[in-house]
Design a protein around this motif. Structure first.
Motif, PDB file in Angstrom:
ATOM      1  N   SER A 115       0.911  -1.094  -0.214  1.00  0.00           N
ATOM      2  CA  SER A 115       0.403   0.117   0.001  1.00  0.00           C
ATOM      3  C   SER A 115       0.732   1.629   0.051  1.00  0.00           C
ATOM      4  N   ARG A 118       0.167   4.553  -2.249  1.00  0.00           N
ATOM      5  CA  ARG A 118      -1.138   4.655  -2.304  1.00  0.00           C
ATOM      6  C   ARG A 118      -2.272   4.900  -1.364  1.00  0.00           C
ATOM      7  N   LYS A 119      -3.846   5.050  -1.260  1.00  0.00           N
ATOM      8  CA  LYS A 119      -4.603   4.885  -0.146  1.00  0.00           C
ATOM      9  C   LYS A 119      -5.869   3.909  -0.689  1.00  0.00           C
ATOM     10  N   ASP A 120      -5.297   3.647  -1.500  1.00  0.00           N
ATOM     11  CA  ASP A 120      -7.005   2.873  -1.803  1.00  0.00           C
ATOM     12  C   ASP A 120      -7.177   1.051  -1.721  1.00  0.00           C
ATOM     13  N   GLN A 192     -14.391   2.228  -0.311  1.00  0.00           N
ATOM     14  CA  GLN A 192     -12.953   2.766  -1.192  1.00  0.00           C
ATOM     15  C   GLN A 192     -14.157   3.440  -2.089  1.00  0.00           C
ATOM     16  N   HIS A 195     -15.110   6.905  -0.519  1.00  0.00           N
ATOM     17  CA  HIS A 195     -14.439   7.489   0.736  1.00  0.00           C
ATOM     18  C   HIS A 195     -13.462   7.541  -0.591  1.00  0.00           C
ATOM     19  N   THR A 197     -10.368   5.778  -0.337  1.00  0.00           N
ATOM     20  CA  THR A 197      -9.467   5.329   0.912  1.00  0.00           C
ATOM     21  C   THR A 197      -9.837   3.583   1.164  1.00  0.00           C
ATOM     22  N   GLY A 198      -8.779   2.790   0.749  1.00  0.00           N
ATOM     23  CA  GLY A 198      -8.416   1.594   1.525  1.00  0.00           C
ATOM     24  C   GLY A 198      -8.696   0.991   2.480  1.00  0.00           C
ATOM     25  N   GLN A 199      -8.270  -0.228   2.347  1.00  0.00           N
ATOM     26  CA  GLN A 199      -8.498  -0.519   3.606  1.00  0.00           C
ATOM     27  C   GLN A 199      -8.225  -2.005   4.115  1.00  0.00           C
ATOM     28  N   TYR A 200      -7.676  -2.617   5.378  1.00  0.00           N
ATOM     29  CA  TYR A 200      -6.609  -4.092   6.101  1.00  0.00           C
ATOM     30  C   TYR A 200      -8.038  -4.305   6.734  1.00  0.00           C
TER      31      TYR A 200
END
Length: 397
Positions: A115, A118-120, A192, A195, A197-200
């Protein structure tokens, strides 16, 4: 089933670093929904490829979990190959892995590495016990989770004449964990889109199993005043059936059908609470009627009277059941002597059918097509946590 309507996940690219059951099941469901799933396999292919049953020399068990994907074969000990996978990850919306915690860090394929810049990215880790906690690095197969979660001892309390916990060949933990991961990934993709943004995501099979035990976990905190009511099978002349005349109206229909109208005034059965308390007695009376009839006759008569009832079917019978056929649940994967049937997703989209992919990729079938475009760009090496190259034998969940 064909359609020109886009599938829900068309255009979503998934880097699949999973093996065995839980991860591959999750990613196959994503592929069913239209995602392009790039399955990364070690040299020679994932060992599940030789798992029986075999058809025309190929594992249908592996095929069930990996149909519709693309296979990319790499050497997990090669920094060049790992670097190519990191580069490939940059073009993916989702990464899914189910190695034992710590392994992806050693390989340089962890969330923080992939990641970067990048933030997605939506990144999902599936493991036996999750990424944190005292058991997090313990190896875990489904039977281990069944035992530790309380499932097996809870199931034992519902059985009669059983002196030790059940054994099972149905890997509930892997399958339910894969389903929770499938759901979590789609939830993260919505986030995503909304907003940016991604996620773990950290999915634990132990947590998944405990989530199944809803009434059981409430019972141990606040016990009921009497033993739980359980639907039980009754004998037919050629097998067994199960009937559930639990509500007042359904019980009255049962009493009329079996020609016992006096049951309606029997203090043991004239309220739902009393029926639950006296369920074994009621079922013994019902069995006097069912045991002289075939299971099919019982089902037809009871269901015809509006009383929930079913005969017990084998899996072979169930996948050919008229309802299953009407809903086109089963689909063919492969052609000719290699063809076998797989169950489609248990939900229907009106605008876009979501059948299982019709092709199981050969080992490394798509390696060149997918990796050649990214190999041309230099990818900086990533030093592993212990300074060593990752091993293709790294443990799974």
């Amino acid at each position: 089933m064909t359609s020109t309507t886009p599938k829900p996940l068309d255009g979503v690219r998934v880097l699949d670093l999973t093996r065995i059951i839980s991860g591959p099941y999750c990613t196959r469901l994503l592929a069913d929904c239209g995602a392009e799933v790039l399955k990364i396999e070690p040299a020679g292919g994932e060992h599940m490829r030789v798992k029986e049953p075999l058809r025309a020399g190929k594992s249908t068990y592996f095929g069930h979990f990996n149909a519709g994907k693309k296979s990319i074969e790499i050497d997990f000990r090669s920094e060049e190959d790992l670097g190519a996978i990191r580069k490939l990850a940059a073009s993916c919306d989702v990464v899914v892995e189910n190695f034992r915690p710590g392994v992806v860090q050693d390989l340089g394929l962890d969330f923080l590495t992939l990641s970067a810049g990048r933030k997605d990215l939506v990144y999902c880790s599936i493991s036996g016990f999750g990424q944190t906690g005292p058991r997090s690095r313990h190896p875990a197969y489904a039977p281990i989770l069944h035992a530790l979660s309380g499932h097996d001892l809870a199931a034992m309390t519902y059985a009669e004449d059983v002196g030790k916990p059940f054994r099972t060949g149905i890997w509930y933990a892997d399958l339910i964990g894969g389903l929770f991961a499938f759901s979590a990934i789609q939830t993260a993709l919505i986030g995503q889109l909304r907003h940016g943004t991604g996620q773990y995501i950290d999915v634990a099979l132990m947590d998944s199993m405990i989530n199944l035990l809803v009434l059981e976990m409430q019972e141990v905190q606040t016990p009921s005043s009497f033993d739980r009511w359980l639907a039980t099978p009754v004998k037919a002349s050629d097998g067994h059936v199960i009937a559930v005349p639990i509500t007042g109206r359904i019980f009255e229909r049962l009493a009329d059908l079996l020609d016992h109208p006096e049951w309606k005034d029997d203090a043991r059965f004239n309220t739902q609470l009393e029926r639950e308390r006296n369920w074994p007695v009621l079922m013994a009376l019902v069995e006097d009627w069912t045991k002289v009839r075939t299971a099919a006759e019982c089902e037809i008569a009871l269901m015809g009277a509006g009383i929930p009832c079913a005969r017990y079917q084998t899996v072979a019978e169930a996948i050919k059941d008229e309802q299953v056929t009407a809903r086109e649940l089963m689909t063919d994967v492969g052609t000719g002597p290699e063809a076998f049937k797989v169950a489609n997703l248990p939900f229907l989209f009106a605008g876009a059918p979501l059948p299982v992919g019709s092709h199981v990729p050969a080992v490394g079938e798509h390696t060149g097509a997918v990796l050649d475009p990214v190999r041309g760009t230099a990818v900086p090496g990533v030093t592993t946590a212990n300074g060593a190259k990752g091993s293709q034998e790294a443990s799974h969940v």
